[in-house]
Design a protein around this motif. Sequence first.
Motif, PDB file in Angstrom:
ATOM      1  N   LYS A 148       0.809  -1.205   0.000  1.00  0.00           N
ATOM      2  CA  LYS A 148       0.000   0.000   0.000  1.00  0.00           C
ATOM      3  C   LYS A 148       0.850   1.266   0.000  1.00  0.00           C
ATOM      4  O   LYS A 148       0.335   2.363  -0.209  1.00  0.00           O
ATOM      5  N   HIS A 149       2.147   1.115   0.249  1.00  0.00           N
ATOM      6  CA  HIS A 149       3.018   2.289   0.251  1.00  0.00           C
ATOM      7  C   HIS A 149       3.151   2.819  -1.174  1.00  0.00           C
ATOM      8  O   HIS A 149       3.177   2.030  -2.131  1.00  0.00           O
ATOM      9  N   PRO A 150       3.232   4.132  -1.358  1.00  0.00           N
ATOM     10  CA  PRO A 150       3.318   4.693  -2.721  1.00  0.00           C
ATOM     11  C   PRO A 150       4.464   4.123  -3.549  1.00  0.00           C
ATOM     12  O   PRO A 150       4.333   4.002  -4.776  1.00  0.00           O
ATOM     13  N   ILE A 151       5.577   3.757  -2.913  1.00  0.00           N
ATOM     14  CA  ILE A 151       6.712   3.222  -3.667  1.00  0.00           C
ATOM     15  C   ILE A 151       6.410   1.837  -4.205  1.00  0.00           C
ATOM     16  O   ILE A 151       6.666   1.530  -5.380  1.00  0.00           O
ATOM     17  N   SER A 177       9.666  -0.857   6.824  1.00  0.00           N
ATOM     18  CA  SER A 177      10.160  -1.830   5.854  1.00  0.00           C
ATOM     19  C   SER A 177       9.135  -2.049   4.746  1.00  0.00           C
ATOM     20  O   SER A 177       7.944  -2.222   5.014  1.00  0.00           O
ATOM     21  N   LEU A 178       9.627  -2.046   3.503  1.00  0.00           N
ATOM     22  CA  LEU A 178       8.748  -2.256   2.352  1.00  0.00           C
ATOM     23  C   LEU A 178       8.973  -3.603   1.683  1.00  0.00           C
ATOM     24  O   LEU A 178       8.099  -4.086   0.962  1.00  0.00           O
ATOM     25  N   GLY A 179      10.159  -4.196   1.893  1.00  0.00           N
ATOM     26  CA  GLY A 179      10.454  -5.462   1.236  1.00  0.00           C
ATOM     27  C   GLY A 179      11.552  -6.213   1.964  1.00  0.00           C
ATOM     28  O   GLY A 179      12.500  -5.610   2.465  1.00  0.00           O
ATOM     29  N   LYS A 180      11.421  -7.529   2.039  1.00  0.00           N
ATOM     30  CA  LYS A 180      12.402  -8.335   2.748  1.00  0.00           C
ATOM     31  C   LYS A 180      12.728  -9.585   1.948  1.00  0.00           C
ATOM     32  O   LYS A 180      12.039  -9.943   0.992  1.00  0.00           O
ATOM     33  N   MET A 181      13.797 -10.239   2.349  1.00  0.00           N
ATOM     34  CA  MET A 181      14.126 -11.546   1.793  1.00  0.00           C
ATOM     35  C   MET A 181      13.845 -12.596   2.854  1.00  0.00           C
ATOM     36  O   MET A 181      13.813 -12.296   4.047  1.00  0.00           O
ATOM     37  N   ASP A 182      13.626 -13.804   2.426  1.00  0.00           N
ATOM     38  CA  ASP A 182      13.347 -14.900   3.354  1.00  0.00           C
ATOM     39  C   ASP A 182      14.003 -16.152   2.793  1.00  0.00           C
ATOM     40  O   ASP A 182      13.466 -16.803   1.899  1.00  0.00           O
ATOM     41  N   VAL A 193      12.081   2.811   4.277  1.00  0.00           N
ATOM     42  CA  VAL A 193      12.014   4.268   4.199  1.00  0.00           C
ATOM     43  C   VAL A 193      11.891   4.819   5.612  1.00  0.00           C
ATOM     44  O   VAL A 193      11.546   4.112   6.550  1.00  0.00           O
ATOM     45  N   GLN A 194      12.187   6.101   5.737  1.00  0.00           N
ATOM     46  CA  GLN A 194      11.886   6.808   6.972  1.00  0.00           C
ATOM     47  C   GLN A 194      11.775   8.298   6.683  1.00  0.00           C
ATOM     48  O   GLN A 194      12.289   8.794   5.672  1.00  0.00           O
ATOM     49  N   LYS A 195      11.065   8.983   7.553  1.00  0.00           N
ATOM     50  CA  LYS A 195      10.947  10.435   7.471  1.00  0.00           C
ATOM     51  C   LYS A 195      11.715  11.033   8.645  1.00  0.00           C
ATOM     52  O   LYS A 195      11.560  10.591   9.785  1.00  0.00           O
ATOM     53  N   ILE A 196      12.555  12.019   8.322  1.00  0.00           N
ATOM     54  CA  ILE A 196      13.366  12.668   9.346  1.00  0.00           C
ATOM     55  C   ILE A 196      13.190  14.181   9.201  1.00  0.00           C
ATOM     56  O   ILE A 196      13.546  14.746   8.172  1.00  0.00           O
ATOM     57  N   GLY A 197      12.647  14.797  10.230  1.00  0.00           N
ATOM     58  CA  GLY A 197      12.337  16.217  10.114  1.00  0.00           C
ATOM     59  C   GLY A 197      11.353  16.422   8.982  1.00  0.00           C
ATOM     60  O   GLY A 197      10.328  15.751   8.893  1.00  0.00           O
ATOM     61  N   LYS A 198      11.672  17.320   8.054  1.00  0.00           N
ATOM     62  CA  LYS A 198      10.820  17.571   6.900  1.00  0.00           C
ATOM     63  C   LYS A 198      11.217  16.721   5.701  1.00  0.00           C
ATOM     64  O   LYS A 198      10.576  16.783   4.646  1.00  0.00           O
ATOM     65  N   GLY A 199      12.288  15.945   5.847  1.00  0.00           N
ATOM     66  CA  GLY A 199      12.818  15.183   4.725  1.00  0.00           C
ATOM     67  C   GLY A 199      12.426  13.719   4.717  1.00  0.00           C
ATOM     68  O   GLY A 199      11.872  13.194   5.683  1.00  0.00           O
ATOM     69  N   LEU A 221      12.023  -0.215  -8.625  1.00  0.00           N
ATOM     70  CA  LEU A 221      11.985   0.076  -7.196  1.00  0.00           C
ATOM     71  C   LEU A 221      12.769   1.347  -6.879  1.00  0.00           C
ATOM     72  O   LEU A 221      12.286   2.231  -6.150  1.00  0.00           O
ATOM     73  N   VAL A 222      13.971   1.471  -7.417  1.00  0.00           N
ATOM     74  CA  VAL A 222      14.814   2.632  -7.135  1.00  0.00           C
ATOM     75  C   VAL A 222      14.192   3.906  -7.691  1.00  0.00           C
ATOM     76  O   VAL A 222      14.123   4.931  -6.996  1.00  0.00           O
ATOM     77  N   VAL A 223      13.731   3.868  -8.930  1.00  0.00           N
ATOM     78  CA  VAL A 223      13.139   5.069  -9.524  1.00  0.00           C
ATOM     79  C   VAL A 223      11.921   5.529  -8.724  1.00  0.00           C
ATOM     80  O   VAL A 223      11.780   6.718  -8.413  1.00  0.00           O
ATOM     81  N   ARG A 224      11.071   4.611  -8.357  1.00  0.00           N
ATOM     82  CA  ARG A 224       9.894   4.963  -7.571  1.00  0.00           C
ATOM     83  C   ARG A 224      10.310   5.518  -6.205  1.00  0.00           C
ATOM     84  O   ARG A 224       9.702   6.462  -5.678  1.00  0.00           O
ATOM     85  N   GLY A 225      11.379   4.926  -5.629  1.00  0.00           N
ATOM     86  CA  GLY A 225      11.873   5.400  -4.339  1.00  0.00           C
ATOM     87  C   GLY A 225      12.419   6.808  -4.401  1.00  0.00           C
ATOM     88  O   GLY A 225      12.237   7.608  -3.465  1.00  0.00           O
ATOM     89  N   LEU A 226      13.059   7.154  -5.509  1.00  0.00           N
ATOM     90  CA  LEU A 226      13.612   8.499  -5.653  1.00  0.00           C
ATOM     91  C   LEU A 226      12.510   9.542  -5.782  1.00  0.00           C
ATOM     92  O   LEU A 226      12.607  10.632  -5.211  1.00  0.00           O
ATOM     93  N   TYR A 227      11.470   9.214  -6.535  1.00  0.00           N
ATOM     94  CA  TYR A 227      10.334  10.136  -6.621  1.00  0.00           C
ATOM     95  C   TYR A 227       9.754  10.385  -5.229  1.00  0.00           C
ATOM     96  O   TYR A 227       9.489  11.527  -4.840  1.00  0.00           O
ATOM     97  N   TRP A 228       9.552   9.300  -4.489  1.00  0.00           N
ATOM     98  CA  TRP A 228       8.953   9.429  -3.153  1.00  0.00           C
ATOM     99  C   TRP A 228       9.835  10.269  -2.239  1.00  0.00           C
ATOM    100  O   TRP A 228       9.336  11.090  -1.454  1.00  0.00           O
ATOM    101  N   ALA A 229      11.155  10.086  -2.331  1.00  0.00           N
ATOM    102  CA  ALA A 229      12.081  10.787  -1.443  1.00  0.00           C
ATOM    103  C   ALA A 229      12.000  12.299  -1.579  1.00  0.00           C
ATOM    104  O   ALA A 229      12.299  13.029  -0.631  1.00  0.00           O
ATOM    105  N   VAL A 230      11.589  12.771  -2.749  1.00  0.00           N
ATOM    106  CA  VAL A 230      11.462  14.224  -2.940  1.00  0.00           C
ATOM    107  C   VAL A 230      10.004  14.681  -2.881  1.00  0.00           C
ATOM    108  O   VAL A 230       9.673  15.815  -3.252  1.00  0.00           O
ATOM    109  N   GLY A 231       9.133  13.792  -2.437  1.00  0.00           N
ATOM    110  CA  GLY A 231       7.739  14.176  -2.233  1.00  0.00           C
ATOM    111  C   GLY A 231       6.871  14.174  -3.466  1.00  0.00           C
ATOM    112  O   GLY A 231       5.791  14.755  -3.472  1.00  0.00           O
TER     113      GLY A 231
END
Length: 237
Positions: A148-151, A177-182, A193-199, A221-231
């Motif tokens: 359900k996370h946007p990434i 955590s968004l993904g793990k190995m087993d 992911v995490q949010k720290i201050g406004k970032g 995964l990386v491209v989607r993560g980068l978009y999310w990181a900048v809001g």
Amino acid sequence: MLLRRNLVTSAIAVAIIWALSADAFCAEKIKTLMIHNGGHDFNGFKAVFAEVLDKTGDFDIAVAENFDALKAENLKGFDLVLFYGSGGNLADPAQEKGLDEFVKNGGGMAGVHATDAHKKSDIYWHLTGGRFTGHGGGKFKIYITDKKHPITEGMEDFEISDETYRNKYHPDAKIESLGKMDRGKEQQSMVWVQKIGKGRVFNTTLGHGKAAFNNPHLQRLVVRGLYWAVGRKPKDP
């Protein structure tokens, strides 16, 4: 009548200016500073991901020559700092402070295979969330644990050939955590992911070499993560 017509004309003009301004704002590229921590195949990573990001039309990438790029005065104008690889030492407190304030004041940060780096820096550990403690390797499956996370929304579990980084999490980190190995005893998170201050910070410990770089699931995964990181709303490459 003339007055009313002028008012209507003015309102239309303002609406057009506003629309053009909105379009210009949306078209602004994400100014990204790509940093090599020191180890692993940075040239291979840069070649693959610079091309992938360029094709989105949304990223403007600069490559840092050294860690002084993290000083506050040098981060002005950037939206995102992307770290890759192991090693490195943030020896100058101004480098740590610049990065820390950049994120806390609303900047985006991302790490790809980058937790085995800057091990003398508590700030880097806190921002990244985890610190490398060891790894295995081979072919394994990544299970998307938060669909359900946007990434990771719309992403399915996938296989990858890579290293299986294990990490000690910073005591003050509040990671999601968004993904793990087993794989038996290896059941660690590989994407968080995490949010720290406004970032915002996106991190994946995946990305050891070419087999991983060329995996379309990791690219997505990386491209989607980068978009999310900048809001911004994540998009597929």
